[in-house]
Design a protein around this motif. Structure first.
Motif, PDB file in Angstrom:
ATOM      1  N   LYS A  30      48.417  17.241  45.172  1.00 26.79           N
ATOM      2  CA  LYS A  30      48.693  17.463  43.755  1.00 26.79           C
ATOM      3  C   LYS A  30      47.506  17.035  42.898  1.00 26.79           C
ATOM      4  CE  LYS A  30      52.762  15.377  44.197  1.00 26.79           C
ATOM      5  NZ  LYS A  30      54.052  14.753  43.810  1.00 26.79           N
ATOM      6  N   LYS A  31      46.886  15.932  43.272  1.00 23.63           N
ATOM      7  CA  LYS A  31      45.699  15.484  42.540  1.00 23.63           C
ATOM      8  C   LYS A  31      44.572  16.505  42.658  1.00 23.63           C
ATOM      9  CE  LYS A  31      42.500  11.558  42.140  1.00 23.63           C
ATOM     10  NZ  LYS A  31      42.170  10.203  42.640  1.00 23.63           N
ATOM     11  N   THR A  32      44.386  17.031  43.842  1.00 23.97           N
ATOM     12  CA  THR A  32      43.355  18.045  44.060  1.00 23.97           C
ATOM     13  C   THR A  32      43.613  19.270  43.191  1.00 23.97           C
ATOM     14  OG1 THR A  32      42.927  17.322  46.329  1.00 23.97           O
ATOM     15  CG2 THR A  32      42.341  19.603  45.783  1.00 23.97           C
ATOM     16  N   ALA A  33      44.862  19.693  43.133  1.00 28.27           N
ATOM     17  CA  ALA A  33      45.221  20.865  42.331  1.00 28.27           C
ATOM     18  C   ALA A  33      44.930  20.636  40.853  1.00 28.27           C
ATOM     19  CB  ALA A  33      46.692  21.201  42.537  1.00 28.27           C
ATOM     20  N   LEU A  34      45.259  19.460  40.356  1.00 32.47           N
ATOM     21  CA  LEU A  34      45.048  19.165  38.939  1.00 32.47           C
ATOM     22  C   LEU A  34      43.562  19.087  38.600  1.00 32.47           C
ATOM     23  CD1 LEU A  34      47.900  16.571  38.513  1.00 32.47           C
ATOM     24  CD2 LEU A  34      47.721  18.738  37.298  1.00 32.47           C
ATOM     25  N   LEU A  35      42.780  18.466  39.470  1.00 40.94           N
ATOM     26  CA  LEU A  35      41.340  18.372  39.212  1.00 40.94           C
ATOM     27  C   LEU A  35      40.680  19.746  39.303  1.00 40.94           C
ATOM     28  CD1 LEU A  35      40.460  15.057  41.085  1.00 40.94           C
ATOM     29  CD2 LEU A  35      40.646  15.424  38.613  1.00 40.94           C
ATOM     30  N   ALA A  36      41.138  20.563  40.248  1.00 46.44           N
ATOM     31  CA  ALA A  36      40.591  21.921  40.361  1.00 46.44           C
ATOM     32  C   ALA A  36      40.970  22.757  39.139  1.00 46.44           C
ATOM     33  CB  ALA A  36      41.088  22.584  41.643  1.00 46.44           C
ATOM     34  N   ALA A  37      42.183  22.548  38.625  1.00 44.24           N
ATOM     35  CA  ALA A  37      42.608  23.256  37.411  1.00 44.24           C
ATOM     36  C   ALA A  37      41.754  22.827  36.222  1.00 44.24           C
ATOM     37  CB  ALA A  37      44.079  22.989  37.138  1.00 44.24           C
ATOM     38  N   ALA A  38      41.468  21.533  36.142  1.00 45.30           N
ATOM     39  CA  ALA A  38      40.609  21.035  35.061  1.00 45.30           C
ATOM     40  C   ALA A  38      39.230  21.679  35.138  1.00 45.30           C
ATOM     41  CB  ALA A  38      40.493  19.517  35.144  1.00 45.30           C
ATOM     42  N   ASP A  39      38.683  21.768  36.348  1.00 44.96           N
ATOM     43  CA  ASP A  39      37.379  22.415  36.531  1.00 44.96           C
ATOM     44  C   ASP A  39      37.438  23.886  36.122  1.00 44.96           C
ATOM     45  OD1 ASP A  39      36.300  20.053  37.480  1.00 44.96           O
ATOM     46  OD2 ASP A  39      36.490  20.613  39.605  1.00 44.96           O
ATOM     47  N   ALA A  40      38.540  24.547  36.457  1.00 47.06           N
ATOM     48  CA  ALA A  40      38.687  25.963  36.121  1.00 47.06           C
ATOM     49  C   ALA A  40      38.744  26.165  34.610  1.00 47.06           C
ATOM     50  CB  ALA A  40      39.944  26.533  36.783  1.00 47.06           C
ATOM     51  N   VAL A  41      39.450  25.258  33.908  1.00 50.99           N
ATOM     52  CA  VAL A  41      39.495  25.347  32.439  1.00 50.99           C
ATOM     53  C   VAL A  41      38.094  25.140  31.865  1.00 50.99           C
ATOM     54  CG1 VAL A  41      40.388  24.283  30.320  1.00 50.99           C
ATOM     55  CG2 VAL A  41      41.913  24.630  32.275  1.00 50.99           C
ATOM     56  N   ALA A  42      37.389  24.133  32.372  1.00 50.43           N
ATOM     57  CA  ALA A  42      36.035  23.846  31.877  1.00 50.43           C
ATOM     58  C   ALA A  42      35.092  25.013  32.117  1.00 50.43           C
ATOM     59  CB  ALA A  42      35.501  22.582  32.546  1.00 50.43           C
ATOM     60  N   ASP A  43      35.283  25.720  33.227  1.00 57.31           N
ATOM     61  CA  ASP A  43      34.418  26.847  33.563  1.00 57.31           C
ATOM     62  C   ASP A  43      34.813  28.131  32.836  1.00 57.31           C
ATOM     63  OD1 ASP A  43      33.004  25.217  35.290  1.00 57.31           O
ATOM     64  OD2 ASP A  43      34.114  25.871  37.074  1.00 57.31           O
ATOM     65  N   SER A  44      35.978  28.122  32.180  1.00 59.94           N
ATOM     66  CA  SER A  44      36.510  29.352  31.584  1.00 59.94           C
ATOM     67  C   SER A  44      36.544  29.304  30.060  1.00 59.94           C
ATOM     68  CB  SER A  44      37.930  29.611  32.114  1.00 59.94           C
ATOM     69  OG  SER A  44      37.954  29.678  33.510  1.00 59.94           O
ATOM     70  N   VAL A  45      35.760  28.417  29.465  1.00 57.79           N
ATOM     71  CA  VAL A  45      35.803  28.256  28.012  1.00 57.79           C
ATOM     72  C   VAL A  45      35.585  29.578  27.266  1.00 57.79           C
ATOM     73  CG1 VAL A  45      34.697  27.153  26.024  1.00 57.79           C
ATOM     74  CG2 VAL A  45      35.213  25.807  28.068  1.00 57.79           C
ATOM     75  N   PRO A  46      34.558  30.372  27.593  1.00 53.45           N
ATOM     76  CA  PRO A  46      34.384  31.634  26.856  1.00 53.45           C
ATOM     77  C   PRO A  46      35.589  32.564  26.958  1.00 53.45           C
ATOM     78  CG  PRO A  46      32.399  31.090  28.088  1.00 53.45           C
ATOM     79  CD  PRO A  46      33.465  30.150  28.562  1.00 53.45           C
ATOM     80  N   ALA A  47      36.176  32.666  28.155  1.00 53.97           N
ATOM     81  CA  ALA A  47      37.328  33.550  28.342  1.00 53.97           C
ATOM     82  C   ALA A  47      38.553  33.034  27.581  1.00 53.97           C
ATOM     83  CB  ALA A  47      37.646  33.675  29.832  1.00 53.97           C
ATOM     84  N   ILE A  48      38.736  31.719  27.583  1.00 53.83           N
ATOM     85  CA  ILE A  48      39.873  31.139  26.868  1.00 53.83           C
ATOM     86  C   ILE A  48      39.711  31.330  25.365  1.00 53.83           C
ATOM     87  CG2 ILE A  48      41.096  28.992  26.340  1.00 53.83           C
ATOM     88  CD1 ILE A  48      40.327  28.051  29.204  1.00 53.83           C
ATOM     89  N   HIS A 156      48.133  35.387  24.886  1.00 52.83           N
ATOM     90  CA  HIS A 156      46.871  35.581  25.611  1.00 52.83           C
ATOM     91  C   HIS A 156      46.240  34.242  26.007  1.00 52.83           C
ATOM     92  CE1 HIS A 156      46.881  39.892  24.911  1.00 52.83           C
ATOM     93  NE2 HIS A 156      47.130  39.672  23.635  1.00 52.83           N
ATOM     94  N   SER A 157      46.274  33.266  25.095  1.00 54.07           N
ATOM     95  CA  SER A 157      45.708  31.943  25.393  1.00 54.07           C
ATOM     96  C   SER A 157      46.459  31.294  26.546  1.00 54.07           C
ATOM     97  CB  SER A 157      45.787  31.036  24.163  1.00 54.07           C
ATOM     98  OG  SER A 157      45.226  31.644  23.029  1.00 54.07           O
ATOM     99  N   SER A 158      47.779  31.389  26.492  1.00 47.57           N
ATOM    100  CA  SER A 158      48.602  30.755  27.530  1.00 47.57           C
ATOM    101  C   SER A 158      48.369  31.400  28.890  1.00 47.57           C
ATOM    102  CB  SER A 158      50.083  30.826  27.139  1.00 47.57           C
ATOM    103  OG  SER A 158      50.337  30.047  25.987  1.00 47.57           O
ATOM    104  N   MET A 159      48.229  32.724  28.905  1.00 52.88           N
ATOM    105  CA  MET A 159      47.970  33.398  30.181  1.00 52.88           C
ATOM    106  C   MET A 159      46.615  33.004  30.755  1.00 52.88           C
ATOM    107  SD  MET A 159      50.665  35.077  31.018  1.00 52.88           S
ATOM    108  CE  MET A 159      50.163  36.243  32.272  1.00 52.88           C
ATOM    109  N   ALA A 160      45.623  32.816  29.876  1.00 48.21           N
ATOM    110  CA  ALA A 160      44.301  32.385  30.347  1.00 48.21           C
ATOM    111  C   ALA A 160      44.379  30.991  30.960  1.00 48.21           C
ATOM    112  CB  ALA A 160      43.307  32.406  29.195  1.00 48.21           C
ATOM    113  N   LEU A 161      45.118  30.093  30.321  1.00 48.26           N
ATOM    114  CA  LEU A 161      45.278  28.735  30.853  1.00 48.26           C
ATOM    115  C   LEU A 161      46.120  28.741  32.124  1.00 48.26           C
ATOM    116  CD1 LEU A 161      45.757  26.848  27.480  1.00 48.26           C
ATOM    117  CD2 LEU A 161      43.856  26.550  29.074  1.00 48.26           C
ATOM    118  N   LEU A 162      47.123  29.614  32.177  1.00 45.83           N
ATOM    119  CA  LEU A 162      47.940  29.733  33.388  1.00 45.83           C
ATOM    120  C   LEU A 162      47.065  30.099  34.586  1.00 45.83           C
ATOM    121  CD1 LEU A 162      50.753  29.994  34.823  1.00 45.83           C
ATOM    122  CD2 LEU A 162      50.608  32.431  34.266  1.00 45.83           C
ATOM    123  N   GLY A 163      46.137  31.020  34.375  1.00 40.92           N
ATOM    124  CA  GLY A 163      45.251  31.411  35.463  1.00 40.92           C
ATOM    125  C   GLY A 163      44.481  30.234  36.021  1.00 40.92           C
ATOM    126  N   CYS A 164      44.058  29.336  35.151  1.00 43.99           N
ATOM    127  CA  CYS A 164      43.333  28.136  35.599  1.00 43.99           C
ATOM    128  C   CYS A 164      44.241  27.211  36.406  1.00 43.99           C
ATOM    129  CB  CYS A 164      42.767  27.388  34.394  1.00 43.99           C
ATOM    130  SG  CYS A 164      41.546  28.334  33.443  1.00 43.99           S
TER     131      CYS A 164
END
Length: 418
Positions: A30-48, A156-164
């Motif tokens: 679960k910790k791995t999933a949350l940290l990977a999600a955080a990285d995905a959000v950080a990497d997806s700023v323009p798309a979000i 649209h914002s929520s779907m972008a965050l869901l993807g992360c």
């Protein structure tokens, strides 16, 4: 069965299946999933940000107020806050499997009470896309699958965050259906969620009075109550003036569109006799419309309040103000008009503060602090799924720990009951 009913049935089935696996997932996964999600959000700023721009345009076309648009808007700082929240939830101790109590009985039984997930949580919310990440993170941390139904404005914002968030699940090898979002703006999907007793264990509504009232009236699934944020600030006669001025301004003006924003200012007559209308004048200078009555109407710039203004969640640059007779007058007013969300007393008299704390039953009571701190992140929870104002099970900022139940593990040694 309608198409939406069939869609929700499938979402519910997948969530239930995912919850069975997630319930015994390791803390590390679960910790791995949350940290990977955080990285995905950080990497997806323009798309979000691009997705949020679509939502902001939709909100403006819909005629949302400035306060509601503020709730909807994301910028780089707010996305950075989402990343930090995910990382903070990841760093917390895993609540699942914790031994809450254990004891031995004369019969020879050894009994343990262990914290367990609830199962599947449904979250229905309005406008604020950050709730997508907050709710998903807390449900994941507590071993619960979650079905999210965000507001149409934040789609649209929520779907972008869901993807992360789903990217995080994939990285950790956890079931992707553990975090799902209803992929339609159709309100019939909400009605279906409220009836899904076969799949959803609890509904958490997060929004205005209309949404929460609808959920409480129509839900067949248990609900964590989250009523309006009719938050009060009481300036006692023994308040420190500098502290009071600072707190009142922050409580009202920092962000008016959140549930922790102060909606009523109560001023002790002895404070008013000593310091005059300084608190009201500060608010007026900041651009706040102050609705009041009686003696306070003599303050230039104030507006006559209607009876309905006391007990109203403005979510705007508007506040109701009233003189009261000491702490008991403040307590009586809050009991009549409050929503049991958050109240703050400004005083240096500890006995008075203790009386305020003892005689009010709001979920959050504060002394010499802004009501804007009514937030799970500010309570050290990393995030929150909402502020529960009910009294059953969850109350105040609802974090991962409150999204759990418990079970008993009983061990004997051929033990029988005579």
């Amino acid at each position: 069965m309608s198409d939406i009913a069939a869609m929700m049935e499938e979402i519910g089935r997948q969530a239930r299946d995912a919850s069975a696996e997630l319930g015994f997932a390791s803390a590390e996964a679960k910790k791995t999933a949350l940290l990977a999600a955080a990285d995905a959000v950080a990497d997806s700023v323009p798309a979000i940000l691009a997705a949020n721009a679509k939502d902001m345009a939709f909100g403006r076309d819909k005629g949302l107020s400035a306060a509601m648009l503020d709730r909807l808007e994301l910028d780089e700082a707010r996305i950075a806050s989402i990343v930090a929240g995910l990382q903070a939830v990841a760093a917390q101790d895993d609540p699942i499997g914790a031994v809450l109590a254990e004891w031995d009985m004369p019969s020879g039984l050894h009994i343990r009470r262990l914290r367990t997930p609830l199962g599947v949580i449904g979250v229905i919310y309005e406008s604020r896309p950050n709730v997508t990440a907050d709710a998903a993170a807390l449900c994941l941390k507590s071993g619960n699958a979650v079905i999210l139904r965000g507001g149409s404005e934040s789609y649209h914002s929520s779907m972008a965050l869901l993807g992360c968030m789903v990217e995080g699940l994939k990285t950790a090898g956890l079931p992707e259906a553990a975090i799902q979002m209803v992929p339609t703006r159709d309100r019939e999907a909400v009605a279906e969620m409220l009836r899904m007793v076969k799949y959803i264990d609890v509904i958490v509504p997060r929004g205005g009075k209309g949404l929460v009232g609808l959920v409480q009236a129509e839900a067949r699934v248990p609900v964590f109550a989250h009523l309006e944020g009719i938050c009060h600030v009481y300036a006692d006669g023994d308040a420190d003036l500098a502290k009071a001025r600072r707190v009142v301004l922050n409580a009202k003006t920092r962000r008016t569109g959140i549930c922790g924003s102060a909606e009523t200012l109560l001023i002790d007559r002895s404070f008013y006799a000593r310091h005059g209308a300084v608190l009201i004048e500060d608010l007026l200078k900041a651009g706040v419309e102050v609705r009041t009555e009686g003696e306070l109407l003599t303050v230039k710039g104030t507006v006559k309040a209607t009876p309905e203004d006391f007990g109203r969640e403005f979510l705007d640059m508007i506040i109701a103000a009233k003189l009261v007779d000491g702490v008991d007058g403040a307590i009586a007013h809050i009991r009549k008009y409050g929503s049991q969300h958050t109240e703050s007393i400004l005083t240096e008299n500890q006995a008075t503060a203790d009386r305020f704390f003892a005689r009010l039953d709001s979920a959050i009571l504060m002394q010499n602090a802004s009501t804007q701190f009514a937030d799970g992140g500010e309570f050290g929870m990393g995030a929150e799924i909402g502020i529960a104002t009910g009294k059953m099970h969850a109350r105040g900022p609802v974090g991962a720990e409150q999204l759990t139940s418990f079970k008993y593990l009983v061990t004997g040694d051929g033990t029988i009951r005579p």
